[in-house]
Structures are given as structure tokens and as C-alpha cells.
Enzyme design. Sequence first.
Site, PDB file in Angstrom:
ATOM      1  N   ARG A 162      11.080  -0.929  10.918  1.00 21.14           N
ATOM      2  CA  ARG A 162      10.276  -0.084  12.242  1.00 21.14           C
ATOM      3  C   ARG A 162      10.561  -1.766  12.710  1.00 21.14           C
ATOM      4  NH1 ARG A 162       4.831   0.337   8.053  1.00 21.14           N
ATOM      5  NH2 ARG A 162       3.877  -1.089   9.896  1.00 21.14           N
ATOM      6  N   ARG A 221      11.429  -6.183   4.569  1.00 20.87           N
ATOM      7  CA  ARG A 221      11.406  -4.512   4.399  1.00 20.87           C
ATOM      8  C   ARG A 221      12.264  -4.331   5.536  1.00 20.87           C
ATOM      9  NH1 ARG A 221       5.520  -2.538   3.882  1.00 20.87           N
ATOM     10  NH2 ARG A 221       5.289  -2.414   6.832  1.00 20.87           N
ATOM     11  N   ARG A 254      -9.862   0.566   8.619  1.00 19.99           N
ATOM     12  CA  ARG A 254      -9.805  -1.060   9.097  1.00 19.99           C
ATOM     13  C   ARG A 254     -10.429  -1.387   9.927  1.00 19.99           C
ATOM     14  NH1 ARG A 254      -3.503   0.417   8.336  1.00 19.99           N
ATOM     15  NH2 ARG A 254      -2.494  -1.363   9.239  1.00 19.99           N
ATOM     16  N   ARG A 312      -0.140  -8.588  12.644  1.00 25.65           N
ATOM     17  CA  ARG A 312      -1.038  -8.111  12.494  1.00 25.65           C
ATOM     18  C   ARG A 312      -1.507  -8.393  11.295  1.00 25.65           C
ATOM     19  NH1 ARG A 312       4.501  -5.913  10.201  1.00 25.65           N
ATOM     20  NH2 ARG A 312       3.012  -3.732   9.368  1.00 25.65           N
ATOM     21  N   LYS A 343       1.285  -0.876   0.325  1.00 20.81           N
ATOM     22  CA  LYS A 343       0.115  -0.392   0.242  1.00 20.81           C
ATOM     23  C   LYS A 343       1.112   1.317   0.184  1.00 20.81           C
ATOM     24  CE  LYS A 343      -2.127  -1.579   3.700  1.00 20.81           C
ATOM     25  NZ  LYS A 343      -1.316  -2.451   4.150  1.00 20.81           N
TER      26      LYS A 343
HETATM   27  P1  AMP Z   1      -0.135   0.512   8.920  1.00 21.42           P
HETATM   28  O1  AMP Z   1       1.599   1.722   8.666  1.00 21.42           O
HETATM   29  O2  AMP Z   1      -0.265   1.060   8.372  1.00 21.42           O
HETATM   30  O3  AMP Z   1       1.404  -1.181   8.889  1.00 21.42           O
HETATM   31  O4  AMP Z   1       0.034   0.157  10.344  1.00 21.42           O
HETATM   32  C1  AMP Z   1       0.682   0.463  11.014  1.00 21.42           C
HETATM   33  C2  AMP Z   1       0.645   0.425  13.021  1.00 21.42           C
HETATM   34  O5  AMP Z   1      -0.507   1.633  13.080  1.00 21.42           O
HETATM   35  C3  AMP Z   1      -0.637  -0.971  12.538  1.00 21.42           C
HETATM   36  O6  AMP Z   1      -0.489  -2.084  13.347  1.00 21.42           O
HETATM   37  C4  AMP Z   1      -1.434  -0.409  14.218  1.00 21.42           C
HETATM   38  O7  AMP Z   1      -0.932  -0.517  14.968  1.00 21.42           O
HETATM   39  C5  AMP Z   1      -1.545   1.498  13.626  1.00 21.42           C
HETATM   40  N1  AMP Z   1      -2.168   1.576  12.509  1.00 21.42           N
HETATM   41  C6  AMP Z   1      -2.386   2.230  11.721  1.00 21.42           C
HETATM   42  N2  AMP Z   1      -3.598   2.393  11.126  1.00 21.42           N
HETATM   43  C7  AMP Z   1      -4.625   2.198  11.602  1.00 21.42           C
HETATM   44  C8  AMP Z   1      -6.020   2.425  11.721  1.00 21.42           C
HETATM   45  N3  AMP Z   1      -7.029   3.003  10.307  1.00 21.42           N
HETATM   46  N4  AMP Z   1      -7.040   1.881  12.881  1.00 21.42           N
HETATM   47  C9  AMP Z   1      -5.917   1.384  14.568  1.00 21.42           C
HETATM   48  N5  AMP Z   1      -4.531   1.513  14.061  1.00 21.42           N
HETATM   49  C10 AMP Z   1      -4.323   1.680  12.918  1.00 21.42           C
END
Ligand code: AMP
Length: 197
Positions: free
Chosen positions: A134, A128, A89, A146, A14
Amino acid sequence: MLNIVLFGPPGAGKGTQSENLVARYGLVHLSTGDIFRRNIQNETVLGQLAKSFMDKGELVPDSVTIKMLESEVNGQLDSKGFIFDGFPRTQAQAEALESFLAEKETSISCMLALEVEERILVERLLGRAAVSGRSDDADETIIRNRIAVYHSQTALVAEHYKTQGKYIGIDGIGTVDVIASRLFSSIDGLLAGKVQG
Ligand code: AMP
């Protein structure tokens, strides 16, 4: 406005594909994960709260996430549109997004869902980790959690858009350029008035 939900499990691509969509369509990229990580770096109260969930691979509570996202949208309403990356989400987030976009007399144009099988997701995320730095990418237990959270809380969000006829599945396996061209042809089709699946 052209408002796209870029959807898919962790590691689907994404973030990478958002860059391609920004370059081609001039949209504002809103990644909730990036915004949380920025807050962690800047040691804000929001960052501190988000970190406690992110470190475990759990979702940050809806109330916090929705408020944050809405304020980002409000600050950039003069744009051509948004790419929502990592949001919504949950069903509650999808409903909140729909209602606050309606207040602004706009709506989601489509959900583009990158489809990638789990084995490849884990490989990509572990690969990654070295580049992204991260911690939630470096630990296979957190990655698996996740993905489990994606299946239990997030995957259903696709139904919300399917019932509205806004869901477009995209094969998320291939080179970055090949996947980008699949996304482009769906969006161009949509802009031309016909949705391509
Ligand atoms: P991402 O960068 O999209 O992989 O998000 C990393 C982490 O941020 C996720 O595992 C969640 O802990 C948190 N996170 C990101 N977006 C959301 C969302 N829309 N709702 C809740 N937690 C989120």
C-alpha cells in the site's frame, strides 16, 4: 445479529483482528478501505474517486462511503452479523449506520476500540508497507496525515458509542494472539449478557 464496530487508528490491527473475529464468530467482514482498494484495482469510477483521497490520506466523502457501505450490508442481510472495519469514521457515518441498521431492525452490538500509541502505529505501518504494497503505508508523511485525520475527524465517533454504553476499549499492544484473546473475552462477555471492559 452480532454487529461489531472494530475501531482504532490506522495501524491499530483492525484488519488482522477482523480475520480472527470472522474465524471465531462467522461474521461478515466489511472493510471500507478494502472495498475502495478493490474498486481501484478494478478501475471503477468509484475507485478513481476514492484513490484521489486515499493517496493523500484524506477521507473519501461521506455520501459516497455511506452509499457503498449500505449496499454491501443490504447484499448480506442473511448473515449472523457484521464486523465494520474502518467504518464509521465520521459522526455522519455513525448516524447513517445507526439509522439504516434500525430500518433493518438491527443495531450495533458494541464498539471494540483498539488502543495503541502513535509511535507504535507509525512503526507498524512502515513495517507493513513491504507486505501490504500500500502506497499510503510506505510514506511517513501520508501516515502522519492519516493519524491526524483520525484525531480530527474520527476519534470523536467513539463518543457516539460511549454515550450509548457500547464502547469497549481494548489494549492493542501485544502479540496478535494475545490481542485476539482480549477481543474474544469482551465479545463472549457481551454474548453472555455482561459487557467486559
Ligand atoms: P483503511 O484501509 O481503513 O486504512 O483505509 C484506507 C483509506 O481508505 C483511508 O485513509 C481513507 O482514505 C479511505 N477510507 C476507508 N474507510 C473510510 C471511511 N469510512 N470514510 C472515508 N474514507 C475511508
